[in-house]
Write a protein that holds these residues in place. Structure first.
Motif, PDB file in Angstrom:
ATOM      1  N   GLN A  44      -9.722  -0.407  -4.223  1.00 36.12           N
ATOM      2  CA  GLN A  44     -10.600  -0.679  -5.664  1.00 36.12           C
ATOM      3  C   GLN A  44     -11.145   0.123  -5.974  1.00 36.12           C
ATOM      4  OE1 GLN A  44     -11.666  -5.276  -5.221  1.00 36.12           O
ATOM      5  NE2 GLN A  44     -10.354  -5.687  -7.014  1.00 36.12           N
ATOM      6  N   SER A  45     -11.929   0.515  -4.885  1.00 42.32           N
ATOM      7  CA  SER A  45     -13.180   1.587  -5.897  1.00 42.32           C
ATOM      8  C   SER A  45     -12.414   3.183  -5.828  1.00 42.32           C
ATOM      9  CB  SER A  45     -13.956   1.630  -4.126  1.00 42.32           C
ATOM     10  OG  SER A  45     -13.706   2.640  -3.065  1.00 42.32           O
ATOM     11  N   VAL A  46     -11.369   2.941  -5.706  1.00 38.72           N
ATOM     12  CA  VAL A  46     -11.420   4.835  -6.361  1.00 38.72           C
ATOM     13  C   VAL A  46      -9.406   3.761  -7.117  1.00 38.72           C
ATOM     14  CG1 VAL A  46     -11.408   5.629  -4.593  1.00 38.72           C
ATOM     15  CG2 VAL A  46      -9.446   4.666  -4.941  1.00 38.72           C
ATOM     16  N   GLY A  47      -9.774   2.820  -7.789  1.00 39.52           N
ATOM     17  CA  GLY A  47      -9.060   2.696  -8.850  1.00 39.52           C
ATOM     18  C   GLY A  47      -6.866   1.567  -8.857  1.00 39.52           C
ATOM     19  N   ASP A  48      -7.529   0.987  -7.597  1.00 40.71           N
ATOM     20  CA  ASP A  48      -6.927   0.131  -6.872  1.00 40.71           C
ATOM     21  C   ASP A  48      -5.123   0.520  -6.943  1.00 40.71           C
ATOM     22  OD1 ASP A  48      -6.831  -2.493  -5.649  1.00 40.71           O
ATOM     23  OD2 ASP A  48      -6.168  -3.391  -7.379  1.00 40.71           O
ATOM     24  N   GLY A  49      -5.173   1.733  -7.298  1.00 41.91           N
ATOM     25  CA  GLY A  49      -3.620   2.025  -8.221  1.00 41.91           C
ATOM     26  C   GLY A  49      -2.915   2.704  -6.336  1.00 41.91           C
ATOM     27  N   ARG A  50      -1.659   3.265  -6.378  1.00 35.90           N
ATOM     28  CA  ARG A  50      -0.905   3.782  -5.409  1.00 35.90           C
ATOM     29  C   ARG A  50      -1.538   5.502  -4.829  1.00 35.90           C
ATOM     30  NH1 ARG A  50       1.623   1.084  -2.239  1.00 35.90           N
ATOM     31  NH2 ARG A  50       2.730   2.650  -0.531  1.00 35.90           N
ATOM     32  N   SER A  51      -1.574   6.218  -4.055  1.00 33.40           N
ATOM     33  CA  SER A  51      -0.935   7.203  -4.008  1.00 33.40           C
ATOM     34  C   SER A  51       0.215   7.925  -3.325  1.00 33.40           C
ATOM     35  CB  SER A  51      -2.486   7.983  -3.380  1.00 33.40           C
ATOM     36  OG  SER A  51      -3.459   7.442  -3.852  1.00 33.40           O
ATOM     37  N   ALA A  52       0.033   9.532  -3.391  1.00 38.92           N
ATOM     38  CA  ALA A  52       1.379   9.325  -2.524  1.00 38.92           C
ATOM     39  C   ALA A  52       0.482  10.954  -1.697  1.00 38.92           C
ATOM     40  CB  ALA A  52       2.636   9.293  -2.902  1.00 38.92           C
ATOM     41  N   ILE A  53       1.533  11.461  -0.568  1.00 37.04           N
ATOM     42  CA  ILE A  53       1.267  12.975  -0.416  1.00 37.04           C
ATOM     43  C   ILE A  53       2.118  13.048   0.147  1.00 37.04           C
ATOM     44  CG2 ILE A  53      -0.998  12.946  -0.320  1.00 37.04           C
ATOM     45  CD1 ILE A  53      -0.490  12.603   2.671  1.00 37.04           C
ATOM     46  N   TRP A  54       2.833  14.807  -0.361  1.00 38.60           N
ATOM     47  CA  TRP A  54       3.575  15.176   0.776  1.00 38.60           C
ATOM     48  C   TRP A  54       3.020  16.355   2.799  1.00 38.60           C
ATOM     49  CZ3 TRP A  54       9.056  15.380   1.174  1.00 38.60           C
ATOM     50  CH2 TRP A  54       9.751  15.866   2.144  1.00 38.60           C
ATOM     51  N   ALA A  88      14.524   6.743   2.517  1.00 35.58           N
ATOM     52  CA  ALA A  88      14.080   7.437   1.153  1.00 35.58           C
ATOM     53  C   ALA A  88      13.144   7.889   0.492  1.00 35.58           C
ATOM     54  CB  ALA A  88      15.734   7.492   0.290  1.00 35.58           C
ATOM     55  N   GLN A  89      12.470   6.924   0.616  1.00 31.87           N
ATOM     56  CA  GLN A  89      10.775   6.660  -0.123  1.00 31.87           C
ATOM     57  C   GLN A  89      10.220   7.035   0.541  1.00 31.87           C
ATOM     58  OE1 GLN A  89      10.588   1.690  -0.659  1.00 31.87           O
ATOM     59  NE2 GLN A  89      11.029   2.857  -2.697  1.00 31.87           N
ATOM     60  N   GLY A  90      10.050   7.646   2.322  1.00 25.72           N
ATOM     61  CA  GLY A  90       9.392   7.961   2.939  1.00 25.72           C
ATOM     62  C   GLY A  90       8.342   6.932   3.039  1.00 25.72           C
ATOM     63  N   LEU A  91       6.998   7.877   4.603  1.00 21.08           N
ATOM     64  CA  LEU A  91       6.046   6.280   5.037  1.00 21.08           C
ATOM     65  C   LEU A  91       5.398   5.442   3.911  1.00 21.08           C
ATOM     66  CD1 LEU A  91       5.307   5.241   7.461  1.00 21.08           C
ATOM     67  CD2 LEU A  91       3.189   7.531   7.590  1.00 21.08           C
ATOM     68  N   GLN A  92       5.245   4.337   3.598  1.00 22.62           N
ATOM     69  CA  GLN A  92       5.621   3.410   3.310  1.00 22.62           C
ATOM     70  C   GLN A  92       3.595   2.218   4.118  1.00 22.62           C
ATOM     71  OE1 GLN A  92       5.577   2.678  -0.695  1.00 22.62           O
ATOM     72  NE2 GLN A  92       7.093   5.110  -0.160  1.00 22.62           N
ATOM     73  N   LEU A  93       3.444   2.884   3.430  1.00 27.25           N
ATOM     74  CA  LEU A  93       1.966   2.400   4.563  1.00 27.25           C
ATOM     75  C   LEU A  93       1.907   0.777   4.620  1.00 27.25           C
ATOM     76  CD1 LEU A  93      -0.343   1.565   6.521  1.00 27.25           C
ATOM     77  CD2 LEU A  93      -2.335   2.809   5.284  1.00 27.25           C
ATOM     78  N   THR A  94       2.112  -0.175   5.272  1.00 31.03           N
ATOM     79  CA  THR A  94       1.721  -1.507   4.983  1.00 31.03           C
ATOM     80  C   THR A  94       1.037  -2.695   5.629  1.00 31.03           C
ATOM     81  OG1 THR A  94       4.125  -2.187   6.761  1.00 31.03           O
ATOM     82  CG2 THR A  94       4.154  -1.604   4.026  1.00 31.03           C
TER      83      THR A  94
END
Length: 113
Positions: A44-54, A88-94
């Protein structure tokens, strides 16, 4: 809280237990010279969205742990993360899955180590 330092410039905070699991999964992929996306839900402190990196073997990564003890590895969660890394979506941290305790091993005995 530990940090994943990406390309020497971007620091992403994760608990040490999460970092230990990520290090194993990412290491397995990079040993095979495979690039992939890695995504997670932001705090939440950085926006509570999602991020992705290659993630690619040519991009430097540093796993910096805040604690000195090696976290136990949850085999069920490790398997789930590994499966997602091959999608295909790559590593999703769950969130961590599986029973804690009986399904945990030391990091040096985890698959691929």
């Amino acid at each position: 809280m530990g940090k994943l330092i990406y390309a020497g410039t971007t620091e992403i905070g994760f608990e040490d237990r999460v970092l230990a699991h990520l290090q194993i999964v990412v290491g397995l992929k990079l040993r095979r010279k495979e690039g992939f996306f890695f995504s997670w839900r932001d705090e939440q402190s950085v926006g509570d969205g999602r991020s992705a990196i290659w993630v690619d073997p040519s991009i430097p990564l540093l796993f910096r742990y805040s604690g000195g003890r090696q976290p136990k590895i949850n085999k069920s969660w490790l398997e789930a993360l590994t499966l997602s890394s091959n999608s295909a979506q790559g590593l999703q941290l769950t969130e961590e899955i599986g029973a804690l305790g009986a399904d945990e091993v030391n990091a040096d005995t985890a698959p691929g180590r």
